[in-house]
Motif scaffolding. Sequence first.
Motif, PDB file in Angstrom:
ATOM      1  N   THR A 115       0.873  -1.183   0.000  1.00 31.88           N
ATOM      2  CA  THR A 115       0.000   0.000   0.000  1.00 31.88           C
ATOM      3  C   THR A 115       0.911   1.235   0.000  1.00 31.88           C
ATOM      4  N   THR A 116       0.337   2.381  -0.325  1.00 29.43           N
ATOM      5  CA  THR A 116       1.121   3.626  -0.321  1.00 29.43           C
ATOM      6  C   THR A 116       1.760   3.842   1.050  1.00 29.43           C
ATOM      7  N   GLU A 117       0.980   3.569   2.113  1.00 34.11           N
ATOM      8  CA  GLU A 117       1.497   3.745   3.484  1.00 34.11           C
ATOM      9  C   GLU A 117       2.641   2.776   3.773  1.00 34.11           C
ATOM     10  N   GLU A 118       2.477   1.536   3.294  1.00 33.80           N
ATOM     11  CA  GLU A 118       3.534   0.540   3.536  1.00 33.80           C
ATOM     12  C   GLU A 118       4.812   0.920   2.788  1.00 33.80           C
ATOM     13  N   ARG A 119       4.648   1.437   1.571  1.00 34.30           N
ATOM     14  CA  ARG A 119       5.818   1.833   0.772  1.00 34.30           C
ATOM     15  C   ARG A 119       6.528   3.023   1.442  1.00 34.30           C
ATOM     16  N   HIS A 120       5.731   3.947   1.964  1.00 33.48           N
ATOM     17  CA  HIS A 120       6.284   5.107   2.662  1.00 33.48           C
ATOM     18  C   HIS A 120       7.076   4.643   3.895  1.00 33.48           C
ATOM     19  N   ALA A 121       6.493   3.705   4.646  1.00 31.60           N
ATOM     20  CA  ALA A 121       7.175   3.188   5.845  1.00 31.60           C
ATOM     21  C   ALA A 121       8.441   2.435   5.450  1.00 31.60           C
ATOM     22  N   TYR A 122       8.362   1.672   4.370  1.00 32.17           N
ATOM     23  CA  TYR A 122       9.528   0.908   3.885  1.00 32.17           C
ATOM     24  C   TYR A 122      10.682   1.869   3.598  1.00 32.17           C
ATOM     25  N   ASP A 123      10.395   2.932   2.855  1.00 28.18           N
ATOM     26  CA  ASP A 123      11.430   3.919   2.509  1.00 28.18           C
ATOM     27  C   ASP A 123      11.973   4.601   3.768  1.00 28.18           C
ATOM     28  N   GLY A 124      11.055   5.024   4.637  1.00 27.55           N
ATOM     29  CA  GLY A 124      11.447   5.781   5.831  1.00 27.55           C
ATOM     30  C   GLY A 124      12.286   4.944   6.791  1.00 27.55           C
ATOM     31  N   ILE A 125      11.897   3.685   6.974  1.00 25.33           N
ATOM     32  CA  ILE A 125      12.652   2.825   7.892  1.00 25.33           C
ATOM     33  C   ILE A 125      14.037   2.534   7.316  1.00 25.33           C
ATOM     34  N   LEU A 126      14.090   2.285   6.009  1.00 25.54           N
ATOM     35  CA  LEU A 126      15.401   2.083   5.360  1.00 25.54           C
ATOM     36  C   LEU A 126      16.299   3.302   5.585  1.00 25.54           C
ATOM     37  N   SER A 127      15.712   4.468   5.468  1.00 21.76           N
ATOM     38  CA  SER A 127      16.473   5.700   5.633  1.00 21.76           C
ATOM     39  C   SER A 127      16.993   5.832   7.070  1.00 21.76           C
ATOM     40  N   TYR A 128      16.118   5.543   8.016  1.00 29.72           N
ATOM     41  CA  TYR A 128      16.485   5.628   9.429  1.00 29.72           C
ATOM     42  C   TYR A 128      17.592   4.625   9.770  1.00 29.72           C
ATOM     43  N   LEU A 129      17.455   3.394   9.274  1.00 31.30           N
ATOM     44  CA  LEU A 129      18.469   2.384   9.559  1.00 31.30           C
ATOM     45  C   LEU A 129      19.799   2.769   8.906  1.00 31.30           C
ATOM     46  N   THR A 130      19.730   3.369   7.732  1.00 30.52           N
ATOM     47  CA  THR A 130      20.960   3.855   7.089  1.00 30.52           C
ATOM     48  C   THR A 130      21.636   4.895   7.973  1.00 30.52           C
TER      49      THR A 130
ATOM     50  N   HIS B 273       5.066   7.569  13.947  1.00 30.18           N
ATOM     51  CA  HIS B 273       5.053   8.512  12.826  1.00 30.18           C
ATOM     52  C   HIS B 273       5.210   7.779  11.488  1.00 30.18           C
ATOM     53  N   ILE B 274       6.135   6.840  11.438  1.00 31.78           N
ATOM     54  CA  ILE B 274       6.468   6.241  10.127  1.00 31.78           C
ATOM     55  C   ILE B 274       5.605   5.002   9.835  1.00 31.78           C
ATOM     56  N   VAL B 275       5.202   4.275  10.859  1.00 28.56           N
ATOM     57  CA  VAL B 275       4.357   3.090  10.647  1.00 28.56           C
ATOM     58  C   VAL B 275       2.938   3.379  11.125  1.00 28.56           C
ATOM     59  N   GLY B 276       2.842   3.972  12.306  1.00 34.99           N
ATOM     60  CA  GLY B 276       1.541   4.343  12.864  1.00 34.99           C
ATOM     61  C   GLY B 276       0.609   3.161  12.968  1.00 34.99           C
ATOM     62  N   GLU B 277      -0.625   3.345  12.511  1.00 34.69           N
ATOM     63  CA  GLU B 277      -1.592   2.249  12.570  1.00 34.69           C
ATOM     64  C   GLU B 277      -2.053   1.915  11.157  1.00 34.69           C
ATOM     65  N   ASN B 278      -1.210   2.252  10.188  1.00 31.01           N
ATOM     66  CA  ASN B 278      -1.592   2.064   8.784  1.00 31.01           C
ATOM     67  C   ASN B 278      -1.101   0.753   8.207  1.00 31.01           C
ATOM     68  N   VAL B 279      -0.407  -0.025   9.012  1.00 26.39           N
ATOM     69  CA  VAL B 279       0.168  -1.267   8.513  1.00 26.39           C
ATOM     70  C   VAL B 279      -0.374  -2.422   9.338  1.00 26.39           C
ATOM     71  N   LEU B 280      -0.941  -3.402   8.636  1.00 24.40           N
ATOM     72  CA  LEU B 280      -1.539  -4.555   9.294  1.00 24.40           C
ATOM     73  C   LEU B 280      -0.531  -5.229  10.228  1.00 24.40           C
ATOM     74  N   GLY B 281      -0.938  -5.488  11.466  1.00 25.52           N
ATOM     75  CA  GLY B 281      -0.064  -6.232  12.385  1.00 25.52           C
ATOM     76  C   GLY B 281       0.703  -5.353  13.355  1.00 25.52           C
ATOM     77  N   ILE B 282       0.670  -4.031  13.135  1.00 24.27           N
ATOM     78  CA  ILE B 282       1.397  -3.121  14.030  1.00 24.27           C
ATOM     79  C   ILE B 282       0.445  -2.002  14.460  1.00 24.27           C
ATOM     80  N   THR B 283       0.385  -1.749  15.761  1.00 23.36           N
ATOM     81  CA  THR B 283      -0.449  -0.645  16.268  1.00 23.36           C
ATOM     82  C   THR B 283       0.417   0.213  17.196  1.00 23.36           C
ATOM     83  N   LYS B 284      -0.099   1.382  17.556  1.00 26.26           N
ATOM     84  CA  LYS B 284       0.634   2.217  18.510  1.00 26.26           C
ATOM     85  C   LYS B 284       0.821   1.475  19.826  1.00 26.26           C
ATOM     86  N   SER B 285      -0.194   0.712  20.187  1.00 29.35           N
ATOM     87  CA  SER B 285      -0.121  -0.018  21.446  1.00 29.35           C
ATOM     88  C   SER B 285       0.923  -1.158  21.373  1.00 29.35           C
TER      89      SER B 285
END
Length: 344
Positions: free
Chosen positions: A69-84, A260-272
Amino acid sequence: MLANPIFNPNGDDRVENRSIWFGNTTNLMQLNDVRYSWAIGLYQQMRENFWIPQKLDLTQDVTDYWNLTTEERHAYDGILSYLTFLDSVQTCNLPHLKSCVTAPEVSLCIAEQIAQEGMHNQSYQYIIETVIPSDRRTAVYEFWRTDQVLAERCEFIAGIYQQYIDSPTEENYFVALLADYLLEGMYFYNGFIYFYNLASRMLMPGSADIFKMINRDELSHVRLYQKLLPEAMRLFPHSVEQIYEMFDRAVQHECRWTNHIVGENVLGITKSSTEQYTKYLANMRLRAIGLEPLYSGEQYQKSPYKHLERFSDTKKAGHTKANFFEAGVTSYVMSSGVGGWDEI
Ligand SMILES: [Fe+2]
Ligand SMILES: [Fe+2]
């Protein structure tokens, strides 16, 4: 804290006079008789973990990337950037911390750690070049330029290290060392979980394969700091309140970024689940250096992501993706077992 002289002919390398800091080393790598035998075992294990990112197959990820999904792709890019960023800052900062270590066997482990952090950056480059379309690649590296939350996170992490470089006191050394433990022990793992979560839904399996190798390396770095910190707590000025404060701030920052980067937009992960997992990690890392856990609720004593363990493990039955490339990599693994996989 003074950096060791390059060669100190008046040094004393005798085992009984060695110490991790404040010793009088010649700076010769005298590894015949060592005081810290755990360091030799750890170094051996780190070397046996050797792997080559480019031997892992990312073919499926190239098409999967567009099925996110657009949100998952955004999180994928952002997490890669953070880990870099994390592995970049480690490659840059660790030599400063290493420069005043006076036990050569411990120095050896940090040297290998530096090499691994550098190689992790190469693995991110491999993912970025293979999976991310050419017009988005620079944006991944420069995510922090447009994302305020990431920029603040990077500046905070780098700022603590910079403080020691600007003012190399014993107090600041201890803080930098603890910051390193927080980075190694807490800052990677919500990112790893994101990739394992995708893999559990049959998405981006090559990325998850790379991250489980990085995960294994990072856990060897965690073990290094779990040996260094109790000794540092004996030798350096600090307060336990300060340690707890740093842990609590690390948890807040990590949750803020992940929400911020994953939030609640990705199945399997919540703020909680993010909060529960991050506090669970903090408790586990505190216990490992001989301190009481910070968060008392029952939910903070166990991982909410136990079900993802099989996607992180390179050795157990869940490791089903045995293609040619992967077989090549895992054949390097000669150690009888790498502990810490219960730590997900
Ligand atoms: Fe790393
Ligand atoms: Fe690391």
